[in-house]
Motif scaffolding. Structure first.
Motif, PDB file in Angstrom:
ATOM      1  N   UNK A 350       0.830  -1.202   0.000  1.00  0.00           N
ATOM      2  CA  UNK A 350       0.000   0.000   0.000  1.00  0.00           C
ATOM      3  C   UNK A 350       0.863   1.250   0.000  1.00  0.00           C
ATOM      4  N   UNK A 351       0.318   2.337  -0.522  1.00  0.00           N
ATOM      5  CA  UNK A 351       1.015   3.612  -0.429  1.00  0.00           C
ATOM      6  C   UNK A 351       1.452   4.162  -1.767  1.00  0.00           C
ATOM      7  N   UNK A 352       1.461   5.507  -1.843  1.00  0.00           N
ATOM      8  CA  UNK A 352       1.908   6.198  -3.054  1.00  0.00           C
ATOM      9  C   UNK A 352       2.522   7.562  -2.732  1.00  0.00           C
ATOM     10  N   UNK A 353       2.768   7.851  -1.455  1.00  0.00           N
ATOM     11  CA  UNK A 353       3.307   9.163  -1.070  1.00  0.00           C
ATOM     12  C   UNK A 353       4.716   9.042  -0.502  1.00  0.00           C
ATOM     13  N   UNK A 354       5.429   7.995  -0.886  1.00  0.00           N
ATOM     14  CA  UNK A 354       6.768   7.772  -0.360  1.00  0.00           C
ATOM     15  C   UNK A 354       7.698   8.948  -0.659  1.00  0.00           C
ATOM     16  N   UNK A 355       8.530   9.270   0.327  1.00  0.00           N
ATOM     17  CA  UNK A 355       9.565  10.307   0.240  1.00  0.00           C
ATOM     18  C   UNK A 355       8.986  11.720   0.184  1.00  0.00           C
ATOM     19  N   UNK A 356       7.697  11.885   0.365  1.00  0.00           N
ATOM     20  CA  UNK A 356       7.078  13.202   0.274  1.00  0.00           C
ATOM     21  C   UNK A 356       6.884  13.818   1.658  1.00  0.00           C
ATOM     22  N   UNK A 357       6.765  15.153   1.684  1.00  0.00           N
ATOM     23  CA  UNK A 357       6.270  15.824   2.882  1.00  0.00           C
ATOM     24  C   UNK A 357       4.829  15.364   3.105  1.00  0.00           C
ATOM     25  N   UNK A 358       4.454  15.186   4.375  1.00  0.00           N
ATOM     26  CA  UNK A 358       3.125  14.677   4.728  1.00  0.00           C
ATOM     27  C   UNK A 358       2.879  13.275   4.164  1.00  0.00           C
ATOM     28  N   UNK A 359       3.918  12.452   4.150  1.00  0.00           N
ATOM     29  CA  UNK A 359       3.741  11.053   3.754  1.00  0.00           C
ATOM     30  C   UNK A 359       2.612  10.441   4.582  1.00  0.00           C
ATOM     31  N   UNK A 360       1.740   9.696   3.905  1.00  0.00           N
ATOM     32  CA  UNK A 360       0.600   9.118   4.610  1.00  0.00           C
ATOM     33  C   UNK A 360       0.142   7.849   3.913  1.00  0.00           C
ATOM     34  N   UNK A 361      -0.754   7.144   4.577  1.00  0.00           N
ATOM     35  CA  UNK A 361      -1.277   5.882   4.068  1.00  0.00           C
ATOM     36  C   UNK A 361      -2.750   5.788   4.426  1.00  0.00           C
ATOM     37  N   UNK A 362      -3.568   5.464   3.440  1.00  0.00           N
ATOM     38  CA  UNK A 362      -4.997   5.287   3.690  1.00  0.00           C
ATOM     39  C   UNK A 362      -5.212   4.002   4.487  1.00  0.00           C
ATOM     40  N   UNK A 363      -5.947   4.096   5.579  1.00  0.00           N
ATOM     41  CA  UNK A 363      -6.167   2.917   6.410  1.00  0.00           C
ATOM     42  C   UNK A 363      -6.950   1.842   5.664  1.00  0.00           C
ATOM     43  N   UNK A 364      -7.868   2.231   4.797  1.00  0.00           N
ATOM     44  CA  UNK A 364      -8.596   1.231   4.008  1.00  0.00           C
ATOM     45  C   UNK A 364      -7.622   0.407   3.169  1.00  0.00           C
ATOM     46  N   UNK A 365      -6.637   1.076   2.559  1.00  0.00           N
ATOM     47  CA  UNK A 365      -5.636   0.357   1.764  1.00  0.00           C
ATOM     48  C   UNK A 365      -4.789  -0.555   2.647  1.00  0.00           C
ATOM     49  N   UNK A 366      -4.444  -0.073   3.822  1.00  0.00           N
ATOM     50  CA  UNK A 366      -3.657  -0.858   4.773  1.00  0.00           C
ATOM     51  C   UNK A 366      -4.397  -2.137   5.157  1.00  0.00           C
ATOM     52  N   UNK A 367      -5.670  -2.005   5.500  1.00  0.00           N
ATOM     53  CA  UNK A 367      -6.436  -3.175   5.926  1.00  0.00           C
ATOM     54  C   UNK A 367      -6.692  -4.134   4.758  1.00  0.00           C
ATOM     55  N   UNK A 368      -6.923  -3.586   3.570  1.00  0.00           N
ATOM     56  CA  UNK A 368      -7.115  -4.453   2.405  1.00  0.00           C
ATOM     57  C   UNK A 368      -5.826  -5.200   2.057  1.00  0.00           C
ATOM     58  N   UNK A 369      -4.689  -4.548   2.268  1.00  0.00           N
ATOM     59  CA  UNK A 369      -3.418  -5.215   1.998  1.00  0.00           C
ATOM     60  C   UNK A 369      -3.209  -6.391   2.939  1.00  0.00           C
ATOM     61  N   UNK A 370      -3.592  -6.234   4.198  1.00  0.00           N
ATOM     62  CA  UNK A 370      -3.504  -7.359   5.133  1.00  0.00           C
ATOM     63  C   UNK A 370      -4.340  -8.527   4.615  1.00  0.00           C
ATOM     64  N   UNK A 371      -5.563  -8.237   4.184  1.00  0.00           N
ATOM     65  CA  UNK A 371      -6.442  -9.289   3.667  1.00  0.00           C
ATOM     66  C   UNK A 371      -5.857  -9.929   2.412  1.00  0.00           C
TER      67      UNK A 371
END
Length: 382
Positions: A350-371
Motif C-alpha cells: 500500500x502507499x503512493x506518497x513515499x519520500x514526500x512531505x506529509x507522507x501518509x497511508x490510507x487505512x482502508x488500503x492498509x487493511x485491504x493489503x492485510x487481507x
C-alpha cells in the motif's frame, strides 16, 4: 492480530525514528510479535544500530519456502515545520495515518506481519515455511541486503513477497540499474593557447557522445512487455573554474536502466572498451569510471505459482482482475534473488506518497493489503 493491533504496531514503528539508522530499535518492537507466533528470530548487524532480522517459521511439513521482506529505514524528512502533522507521531486523521515510513514501507511490512499472524494463529498453513527478511539501509543503495547476501545469511526460498509501496498494483519485477561516475584528466592551460586534447571537458564530451551512440545502437529498440524500455540519462556534468582556463579535470554521472535480456557486465565492459579506444587514438586521452550501483533486473513469469496466487487473491480482495505492472524503483529483492536462482518475486504494497512531505497511508488500503497478503500466503502454503 486484529486490525486495531496492526494499526497500533504501525503507529509505534512510525514513532521509532529510523532515518538512515536505528533499525535495532524498530526490531525491538517486532521481534516479540514474531517470537510469540513461533518464529525463530536471528538478528545480525553490519554497522552500529543497523540490525537486520532473519526469522523462520515452519509448518512441520515439507512444502514451499516463502520469503516476506521489507526494510525499516526511512529517508530524511526535510524541514519538519513544513509537515502538517509531525513526521514521527503516526497521527490518524480522516482515515489516513501520517508519518515518515507510513507508505515506504512500514505500512507494507506491518501488513505482512499481521497476515502471517492471522494465518498462524488460525492454524491454516498446512505445508512449507515462512521467512521474514527485514533489512536495514535499503534507502542508501540496499547495503543491508547486500551484507546479508555476502555473509551467506539469505535463506533458501522458492518465492518472495516484497511489500514496497506499489499503490496496490501487482508488480512482477523491475528494471536493473547502473549508476556510474566517469572522470577525465587533462592539462590546465590558457584557453587561447592550449591544445584541444589538453581539455578534460572535451574528453568527457566525446565520451558522453560515444555512450549515447552506443545506447542508441544497442539498446534503444529493446522492450519488455511489462518492464518497458531501457533508459540512459547523463545526469551530472561538471568541469572548469574560469572562462579562460582550460579544465584539467571533468566528471559526469550516468544512470542506465536495464532489462532482463541485457547484461550489466557487458555494458560495463563496453564502456571500458570505449575509453581504451579513445586512448589508442590519442594517448593524451585519460579517463576512468567507477560503479556506484549495480543492480540486476528482475522479472517473474505471469505463470509462476506466486503470481497466480496473487491474481486470485486480488480478485477476491478487490473484486477485479489484477493488472500486472512494473515496479519503477529498485528493491532488496535483487540481493535475495542472487542467493536463490530462479526465485519467484512479487512486489506489492500500500502507499503512493513515499519520500514526500506529509507522507501518509490510507487505512482502508492498509487493511485491504492485510487481507490480500492473508489470501496469497494462505493459498501458496496450503
Amino acid at each position: 492480530m486484529t486490525s486495531e493491533d496492526a494499526l497500533k504496531l504501525l503507529q509505534e514503528l512510525i514513532q521509532t525514528n529510523t532515518v538512515e539508522g536505528q533499525e535495532d530499535q524498530a526490531l525491538e518492537l517486532l521481534i516479540p510479535y514474531l517470537e510469540g507466533l513461533g518464529f525463530d528470530c536471528q538478528t545480525t548487524s553490519y554497522a552500529p544500530g543497523r540490525d537486520q532480522l532473519i526469522a523462520s517459521w515452519s509448518s512441520g511439513k515439507s512444502g514451499p519456502q516463502l520469503g516476506l521482506t521489507g526494510h525499516l529505514d526511512v529517508v530524511p524528512t526535510g524541514q519538519e515545520d513544513t509537515w502538517t502533522y509531525p513526521p514521527f507521531e503516526g497521527q490518524v486523521v480522516d482515515g489516513q495515518i501520517y508519518g515518515r515510513g507510513a507508505s515506504d514501507m512500514k505500512g507494507g511490512l506491518v501488513a505482512l506481519i499481521a497476515a502471517a499472524s492471522r494465518l498462524i494463529q488460525a492454524q491454516t498453513l498446512s505445508s512449507g515455511s515462512l521467512y521474514f527478511i527485514i533489512t536495514a539501509d535499503e534507502e542508501s543503495g540496499g547495503k543491508g541486503a547486500e551484507a546479508l547476501a555476502q555473509a551467506g545469511l539469505i535463506p533458501k526460498l522458492d518465492a518472495l513477497i516484497c511489500a514496497e509501496p506499489t499503490d496496490l498494483k501487482v508488480c512482477t519485477g523491475h528494471r536493473g540499474g547502473l549508476s556510474l561516475k566517469f572522470e577525465s584528466f587533462g592539462q590546465a592551460g590558457h584557453a587561447a593557447t592550449a591544445q584541444p586534447s589538453q581539455n578534460a571537458l572535451n574528453q568527457m564530451l566525446d565520451l558522453a557522445q560515444a555512450i549515447r551512440q552506443d545506447f542508441q545502437a544497442e539498446a534503444a529498440d529493446l522492450a519488455h512487455p511489462i518492464l518497458g524500455q531501457p533508459s540512459l540519462q547523463i545526469s551530472c556534468l561538471h568541469a572548469g573554474e574560469k572562462a579562460n582556463l582550460v579544465p584539467d579535470y571533468a566528471w559526469m554521472t550516468v544512470d542506465r536502466r536495464t532489462l532482463p535480456q541485457e547484461n550489466n557486465e557487458h555494458i560495463l565492459n563496453s564502456y571500458q572498451t570505449m575509453i581504451e579506444h579513445f586512448h589508442s587514438k590519442d594517448p593524451q586521452f585519460k579517463a576512468q569510471f567507477t560503479v556506484t550501483a549495480n543492480m540486476a533486473a528482475l522479472q517473474t513469469s505471469k505463470s509462476a505459482p506466486i503470481i497466480q496466487a496473487c491474481q486470485a487473491a486480488y480478485q477476491k480482495t478487490f473484486g477485479q482482475a489484477a493488472e500486472l505492472s512494473p515496479f519503477f524503483g529498485g528493491t532488496d529483492c535483487v540481493d535475495i534473488a542472487s542467493q536463490n536462482p530462479g526465485l519467484e518475486v512479487v512486489i506489492f504494497g500500500p502507499g503512493k506518497t513515499q519520500h514526500q512531505v506529509d507522507e501518509h497511508l490510507a487505512l482502508d488500503d492498509f487493511y485491504q493489503t492485510i487481507a490480500f497478503f492473508e489470501e496469497v500466503i494462505g493459498s501458496y502454503l496450503k
